[in-house]
Design a protein around this motif. Structure first.
Motif, mmCIF file in Angstrom:
data_model
loop_
_atom_site.group_PDB
_atom_site.id
_atom_site.type_symbol
_atom_site.label_atom_id
_atom_site.label_comp_id
_atom_site.label_asym_id
_atom_site.label_seq_id
_atom_site.Cartn_x
_atom_site.Cartn_y
_atom_site.Cartn_z
ATOM 1 N N GLY A 147 0.835 -1.198 0.000
ATOM 2 C CA GLY A 147 0.000 0.000 0.000
ATOM 3 C C GLY A 147 0.867 1.243 0.000
ATOM 4 O O GLY A 147 0.852 2.019 -0.944
ATOM 5 N N HIS A 148 1.623 1.456 1.082
ATOM 6 C CA HIS A 148 2.616 2.535 1.095
ATOM 7 C C HIS A 148 3.626 2.281 -0.018
ATOM 8 O O HIS A 148 3.975 3.178 -0.783
ATOM 9 N N HIS A 166 3.831 1.443 7.327
ATOM 10 C CA HIS A 166 2.430 1.129 7.050
ATOM 11 C C HIS A 166 1.519 1.778 8.080
ATOM 12 O O HIS A 166 0.458 2.327 7.741
ATOM 13 N N VAL A 175 0.721 7.663 0.581
ATOM 14 C CA VAL A 175 0.475 6.653 -0.459
ATOM 15 C C VAL A 175 0.592 7.358 -1.802
ATOM 16 O O VAL A 175 -0.272 8.144 -2.171
ATOM 17 N N GLY A 180 2.628 3.190 -4.755
ATOM 18 C CA GLY A 180 1.653 3.272 -3.681
ATOM 19 C C GLY A 180 0.250 3.120 -4.234
ATOM 20 O O GLY A 180 -0.104 3.734 -5.244
ATOM 21 N N TYR A 185 -3.477 -0.441 0.246
ATOM 22 C CA TYR A 185 -3.231 0.124 1.569
ATOM 23 C C TYR A 185 -4.418 -0.125 2.502
ATOM 24 O O TYR A 185 -4.245 -0.546 3.655
ATOM 25 N N SER A 262 -1.352 11.487 -2.449
ATOM 26 C CA SER A 262 -2.426 10.727 -1.806
ATOM 27 C C SER A 262 -3.771 10.988 -2.473
ATOM 28 O O SER A 262 -4.592 10.075 -2.626
#
Length: 286
Positions: A147-148, A166, A175, A180, A185, A262
């Motif tokens: 995820g990250h 995380h 992210v 990412g 995530y 993000s």
């Protein structure tokens, strides 16, 4: 970062519980908080988790902390430059193998605000989800948490979970596409929510002593951010800087690039789910 650095116990070994201690690297920033926390797991022998940046003072502090004990493994949660580069110096000094996440080095879309990837990371062994390393008769078990980054691992030992980036103890996780991924995530957060760890030890920030409640809060925050983005692009077509300006009022300028990453991660996830569309960098609701 002078105020943030003042009075912090840099390069000192701090015992958190029997068999788990940490050494704080002197690399404070808007993304690392006071710096990267390197963990030493074990007592008679040790594993080093998230060796951190290749700073001579930090490596020397870790060698002092090891104190002649056998190093079983040098373990990395992921390959950002504030986590894995010191693995090579430590491997040379201790003869220990580098074990943990898979190698990964990618550029993000546009400039990257948080740490870039460590392109020289070369593990001796890559751990898959559920695989382990034995230290002092205890297992350190890899928990895959993409995820990250897509190669991110957490490490579980004795009811504690070393969460890398995380889950951080001071901020939400960045992210940033293309590596990412928001859906991954969120799925990884839900995976941790269903576990029964008693404490999280992040690479940045204080221990998390209410793990399941904390993870639920992180998931709730992301779901609220998603709703906010959907509302904004539902009002009119917007580009990412416009969304960031509306969604993050008063944001520290150093964090704008990360916030944009993000937002993009949210938008790409929403696009896959058929909830938004983009045209010439403008995003609207379907």
């Amino acid at each position: 970062m002078a105020e943030r650095s003042r009075g912090r116990p840099y390069e000192l070994l701090e015992t958190l519980e029997p068999g788990i201690a940490r050494v704080l690297a002197h690399n404070p920033s808007a993304f690392t908080y006071y710096g990267t926390q390197t963990y030493l797991v074990g007592e008679q022998e040790v594993a080093i988790v998230d060796p951190g940046p290749d700073l001579s003072d930090h490596v020397e502090a870790l060698i002092r902390a090891i104190g002649g004990r056998r190093v079983v493994a040098i373990m990395c949660t992921h390959t950002h430059r504030d986590h894995s580069p010191a693995s090579r110096a430590l491997a040379n000094l201790t003869g220990a193998p580098i074990i943990g996440c898979a190698p990964l080095a990618l550029e993000s879309v546009g400039p990257r605000a948080d740490a870039a990837f460590d392109g020289e990371y070369t593990p001796d062994r890559v751990l898959q989800d559920g695989e382990s390393v034995e230290v002092d008769g205890r297992s350190i078990v890899a928990v895959a948490t993409p995820g990250h980054t897509s190669n991110h691992l957490c490490f579980a030992v004795g009811g504690a979970l070393l969460t890398g980036d995380h889950v951080m103890g001071w901020s939400t996780t960045v992210v940033v596409p293309p590596d990412g991924e928001m859906a991954a995530y969120m799925a990884s957060l839900d995976k941790l929510r269903q576990r029964e760890d008693r404490v999280f030890y992040p690479a940045h920030g204080p221990p998390v002593t209410n793990p399941q409640q904390y993870v639920r809060g992180l998931m709730g925050h992301r779901m609220q951010r998603e709703k906010q983005i959907l509302r904004l692009v539902g009002e009119k077509a917007r580009d990412i800087p416009d969304i960031v300006a509306k969604a993050y009022p008063g944001l520290d300028p150093r964090l704008e690039t990360a916030a944009g990453g993000s937002v993009l991660a949210h938008l790409l996830d929403l696009e896959k789910r058929g909830l938004v569309v983009q045209s010439e960098q403008q995003w609207t609701r379907t």
